[in-house]
Design a protein around this motif. Structure first.
Motif, PDB file in Angstrom:
ATOM      1  N   PRO A  55     -59.221  -2.843 -11.756  1.00  0.00           N
ATOM      2  CA  PRO A  55     -59.502  -3.325 -10.375  1.00  0.00           C
ATOM      3  C   PRO A  55     -59.194  -4.153  -9.866  1.00  0.00           C
ATOM      4  O   PRO A  55     -58.968  -4.257  -8.569  1.00  0.00           O
ATOM      5  CB  PRO A  55     -60.778  -2.911 -10.881  1.00  0.00           C
ATOM      6  CG  PRO A  55     -61.317  -4.220 -11.885  1.00  0.00           C
ATOM      7  CD  PRO A  55     -60.289  -3.286 -12.376  1.00  0.00           C
ATOM      8  N   ASP A  56     -58.144  -5.988 -10.254  1.00  0.00           N
ATOM      9  CA  ASP A  56     -57.832  -6.172  -9.826  1.00  0.00           C
ATOM     10  C   ASP A  56     -56.269  -5.758  -9.487  1.00  0.00           C
ATOM     11  O   ASP A  56     -55.804  -7.125  -8.086  1.00  0.00           O
ATOM     12  CB  ASP A  56     -57.838  -7.678 -10.910  1.00  0.00           C
ATOM     13  CG  ASP A  56     -58.549  -8.171 -11.205  1.00  0.00           C
ATOM     14  OD1 ASP A  56     -60.245  -8.227  -9.802  1.00  0.00           O
ATOM     15  OD2 ASP A  56     -59.277  -8.736 -11.360  1.00  0.00           O
ATOM     16  N   THR A  57     -55.551  -5.652 -10.064  1.00  0.00           N
ATOM     17  CA  THR A  57     -54.160  -4.881  -9.592  1.00  0.00           C
ATOM     18  C   THR A  57     -53.510  -3.259  -9.368  1.00  0.00           C
ATOM     19  O   THR A  57     -52.472  -3.066  -8.991  1.00  0.00           O
ATOM     20  CB  THR A  57     -53.775  -5.556 -11.172  1.00  0.00           C
ATOM     21  OG1 THR A  57     -53.736  -4.263 -12.128  1.00  0.00           O
ATOM     22  CG2 THR A  57     -53.549  -6.233 -11.546  1.00  0.00           C
ATOM     23  N   GLY A  58     -54.767  -2.202  -9.905  1.00  0.00           N
ATOM     24  CA  GLY A  58     -54.809  -1.285  -9.109  1.00  0.00           C
ATOM     25  C   GLY A  58     -53.134  -0.738 -10.595  1.00  0.00           C
ATOM     26  O   GLY A  58     -53.134   0.806 -10.006  1.00  0.00           O
ATOM     27  N   PHE A  59     -53.252  -1.095 -11.098  1.00  0.00           N
ATOM     28  CA  PHE A  59     -52.362  -0.987 -12.090  1.00  0.00           C
ATOM     29  C   PHE A  59     -53.002   0.236 -13.089  1.00  0.00           C
ATOM     30  O   PHE A  59     -54.332  -0.769 -13.817  1.00  0.00           O
ATOM     31  CB  PHE A  59     -51.381  -2.093 -12.563  1.00  0.00           C
ATOM     32  CG  PHE A  59     -49.971  -2.146 -11.631  1.00  0.00           C
ATOM     33  CD1 PHE A  59     -50.217  -1.507 -10.674  1.00  0.00           C
ATOM     34  CD2 PHE A  59     -49.540  -3.631 -12.192  1.00  0.00           C
ATOM     35  CE1 PHE A  59     -49.131  -2.264  -9.851  1.00  0.00           C
ATOM     36  CE2 PHE A  59     -48.897  -4.426 -11.139  1.00  0.00           C
ATOM     37  CZ  PHE A  59     -48.436  -3.246  -9.816  1.00  0.00           C
ATOM     38  N   LEU A  60     -52.504   1.188 -14.272  1.00  0.00           N
ATOM     39  CA  LEU A  60     -53.280   1.094 -15.667  1.00  0.00           C
ATOM     40  C   LEU A  60     -52.890   0.268 -16.118  1.00  0.00           C
ATOM     41  O   LEU A  60     -53.083  -0.463 -17.442  1.00  0.00           O
ATOM     42  CB  LEU A  60     -52.791   2.471 -15.843  1.00  0.00           C
ATOM     43  CG  LEU A  60     -52.489   2.836 -17.583  1.00  0.00           C
ATOM     44  CD1 LEU A  60     -54.201   2.173 -18.064  1.00  0.00           C
ATOM     45  CD2 LEU A  60     -52.199   4.140 -17.619  1.00  0.00           C
ATOM     46  N   MET A  61     -50.908  -0.108 -16.551  1.00  0.00           N
ATOM     47  CA  MET A  61     -50.318  -1.482 -16.943  1.00  0.00           C
ATOM     48  C   MET A  61     -48.799  -1.545 -16.345  1.00  0.00           C
ATOM     49  O   MET A  61     -48.565  -0.793 -15.060  1.00  0.00           O
ATOM     50  CB  MET A  61     -49.995  -0.524 -18.222  1.00  0.00           C
ATOM     51  CG  MET A  61     -49.131  -1.440 -18.798  1.00  0.00           C
ATOM     52  SD  MET A  61     -48.787  -1.099 -20.394  1.00  0.00           S
ATOM     53  CE  MET A  61     -47.448  -2.663 -21.039  1.00  0.00           C
ATOM     54  N   ASP A  62     -49.052  -3.078 -15.552  1.00  0.00           N
ATOM     55  CA  ASP A  62     -47.699  -3.351 -15.483  1.00  0.00           C
ATOM     56  C   ASP A  62     -46.493  -2.152 -15.441  1.00  0.00           C
ATOM     57  O   ASP A  62     -46.156  -2.551 -16.507  1.00  0.00           O
ATOM     58  CB  ASP A  62     -47.358  -4.932 -14.874  1.00  0.00           C
ATOM     59  CG  ASP A  62     -46.372  -5.031 -14.123  1.00  0.00           C
ATOM     60  OD1 ASP A  62     -45.364  -4.441 -13.943  1.00  0.00           O
ATOM     61  OD2 ASP A  62     -46.247  -6.312 -14.681  1.00  0.00           O
ATOM     62  N   VAL A  63     -45.658  -1.288 -15.067  1.00  0.00           N
ATOM     63  CA  VAL A  63     -44.607  -0.241 -15.631  1.00  0.00           C
ATOM     64  C   VAL A  63     -43.513  -1.551 -15.944  1.00  0.00           C
ATOM     65  O   VAL A  63     -42.559  -0.875 -17.212  1.00  0.00           O
ATOM     66  CB  VAL A  63     -44.125   0.331 -14.769  1.00  0.00           C
ATOM     67  CG1 VAL A  63     -45.239   1.225 -14.231  1.00  0.00           C
ATOM     68  CG2 VAL A  63     -43.269  -0.692 -12.907  1.00  0.00           C
ATOM     69  N   LYS A  64     -43.288  -2.714 -15.375  1.00  0.00           N
ATOM     70  CA  LYS A  64     -42.693  -3.314 -15.826  1.00  0.00           C
ATOM     71  C   LYS A  64     -42.083  -4.139 -17.582  1.00  0.00           C
ATOM     72  O   LYS A  64     -41.192  -4.372 -18.192  1.00  0.00           O
ATOM     73  CB  LYS A  64     -42.274  -4.407 -14.899  1.00  0.00           C
ATOM     74  CG  LYS A  64     -41.940  -4.299 -13.513  1.00  0.00           C
ATOM     75  CD  LYS A  64     -41.013  -5.338 -12.327  1.00  0.00           C
ATOM     76  CE  LYS A  64     -42.323  -5.778 -12.584  1.00  0.00           C
ATOM     77  NZ  LYS A  64     -43.232  -6.385 -11.049  1.00  0.00           N
ATOM     78  N   LYS A  65     -43.489  -4.298 -17.271  1.00  0.00           N
ATOM     79  CA  LYS A  65     -44.182  -4.872 -19.481  1.00  0.00           C
ATOM     80  C   LYS A  65     -43.980  -3.358 -19.542  1.00  0.00           C
ATOM     81  O   LYS A  65     -43.026  -4.091 -20.901  1.00  0.00           O
ATOM     82  CB  LYS A  65     -45.299  -5.549 -18.680  1.00  0.00           C
ATOM     83  CG  LYS A  65     -45.417  -6.840 -18.306  1.00  0.00           C
ATOM     84  CD  LYS A  65     -46.972  -7.523 -18.309  1.00  0.00           C
ATOM     85  CE  LYS A  65     -47.092  -8.482 -17.263  1.00  0.00           C
ATOM     86  NZ  LYS A  65     -48.446  -9.258 -17.319  1.00  0.00           N
ATOM     87  N   LEU A  66     -44.043  -2.329 -19.370  1.00  0.00           N
ATOM     88  CA  LEU A  66     -44.240  -1.604 -20.423  1.00  0.00           C
ATOM     89  C   LEU A  66     -42.881  -0.620 -20.221  1.00  0.00           C
ATOM     90  O   LEU A  66     -42.576  -0.910 -21.586  1.00  0.00           O
ATOM     91  CB  LEU A  66     -44.642   0.240 -19.959  1.00  0.00           C
ATOM     92  CG  LEU A  66     -44.380   1.405 -20.210  1.00  0.00           C
ATOM     93  CD1 LEU A  66     -45.172   1.326 -21.795  1.00  0.00           C
ATOM     94  CD2 LEU A  66     -44.929   2.197 -19.407  1.00  0.00           C
ATOM     95  N   SER A  67     -42.017  -1.043 -19.555  1.00  0.00           N
ATOM     96  CA  SER A  67     -40.393  -1.099 -19.691  1.00  0.00           C
ATOM     97  C   SER A  67     -39.834  -1.826 -20.712  1.00  0.00           C
ATOM     98  O   SER A  67     -39.352  -1.408 -21.943  1.00  0.00           O
ATOM     99  CB  SER A  67     -39.490  -0.786 -18.508  1.00  0.00           C
ATOM    100  OG  SER A  67     -38.273  -0.908 -18.667  1.00  0.00           O
ATOM    101  N   LYS A  68     -40.088  -3.330 -20.537  1.00  0.00           N
ATOM    102  CA  LYS A  68     -39.520  -3.899 -21.893  1.00  0.00           C
ATOM    103  C   LYS A  68     -40.231  -3.313 -22.757  1.00  0.00           C
ATOM    104  O   LYS A  68     -39.293  -3.933 -23.926  1.00  0.00           O
ATOM    105  CB  LYS A  68     -40.162  -5.488 -20.988  1.00  0.00           C
ATOM    106  CG  LYS A  68     -39.355  -6.577 -21.601  1.00  0.00           C
ATOM    107  CD  LYS A  68     -40.319  -8.020 -21.394  1.00  0.00           C
ATOM    108  CE  LYS A  68     -39.499  -8.862 -22.367  1.00  0.00           C
ATOM    109  NZ  LYS A  68     -40.400 -10.482 -22.037  1.00  0.00           N
ATOM    110  N   LEU A  69     -41.066  -3.195 -23.312  1.00  0.00           N
ATOM    111  CA  LEU A  69     -41.916  -3.112 -24.651  1.00  0.00           C
ATOM    112  C   LEU A  69     -41.593  -2.443 -25.047  1.00  0.00           C
ATOM    113  O   LEU A  69     -40.672  -2.032 -26.316  1.00  0.00           O
ATOM    114  CB  LEU A  69     -42.879  -2.694 -24.729  1.00  0.00           C
ATOM    115  CG  LEU A  69     -44.183  -2.603 -25.962  1.00  0.00           C
ATOM    116  CD1 LEU A  69     -43.590  -3.667 -26.806  1.00  0.00           C
ATOM    117  CD2 LEU A  69     -45.267  -1.641 -25.532  1.00  0.00           C
ATOM    118  N   VAL A  70     -40.765  -0.904 -24.829  1.00  0.00           N
ATOM    119  CA  VAL A  70     -39.830   0.883 -24.894  1.00  0.00           C
ATOM    120  C   VAL A  70     -38.530  -0.005 -24.986  1.00  0.00           C
ATOM    121  O   VAL A  70     -38.681  -0.047 -26.313  1.00  0.00           O
ATOM    122  CB  VAL A  70     -40.550   1.676 -24.061  1.00  0.00           C
ATOM    123  CG1 VAL A  70     -39.445   2.740 -24.461  1.00  0.00           C
ATOM    124  CG2 VAL A  70     -41.737   2.069 -23.415  1.00  0.00           C
TER     125      VAL A  70
END
Length: 136
Positions: A55-70
């Motif tokens: 609720p604080d970010t409106g994100f499931l996950m920051d897509v930049k962090k997801l991309s970096k992880l992948v």
């Protein structure tokens, strides 16, 4: 439940060849994919995660962090590599798209944030052939 998908791309070579079979049997089963000199693909990788929105970010996950992880856990290991020879998580396995998708799942799933679950690894080998893996 919210689902979020990130698309990544990589290029890699492989061959389908069972060392326990004769060349003739490999050729009969795998055709040109058993080419002794390998063959390559331009893979498209779709990673879908699921969970609840923060609720604080409106994100499931920051897509930049997801991309970096992948990138760190998968793309660096497979991009411009020989899947049969260079990829640790495929050693001892047939280098099929099915096994590659399952291996990618096992490389990513343990590293996602606690509130996020991996839903699907969808891997396009060609425009007409893809595999979807939803876990064990």
């Amino acid at each position: 439940m919210v689902y979020l998908t990130r698309l990544e791309h990589f290029n890699a070579a492989h061959k389908l060849y069972n060392p326990n079979w004769s060349k003739e049997q490999n050729d009969a089963v795998f055709g040109v994919c058993a080419n002794e000199n390998w063959h390559g693909h331009n893979f498209d990788l779709y990673i879908t995660i699921k969970g609840t929105v923060d609720p604080d970010t409106g994100f499931l996950m920051d897509v930049k962090k997801l991309s970096k992880l992948v990138q760190e856990k998968v793309i660096k290991k497979v991009d411009h590599k020989n899947l049969n020879l260079d990829v640790d998580f495929l050693r001892g396995k047939m280098c099929s798209t099915e096994n590659l998708a399952m291996g990618i799942w096992h490389e990513l799933a343990p590293h996602l944030p606690e509130h996020v679950k991996l839903h699907c690894v969808k891997l396009y080998e060609t425009q007409r052939i893809y595999v979807e893996y939803f876990g064990d």
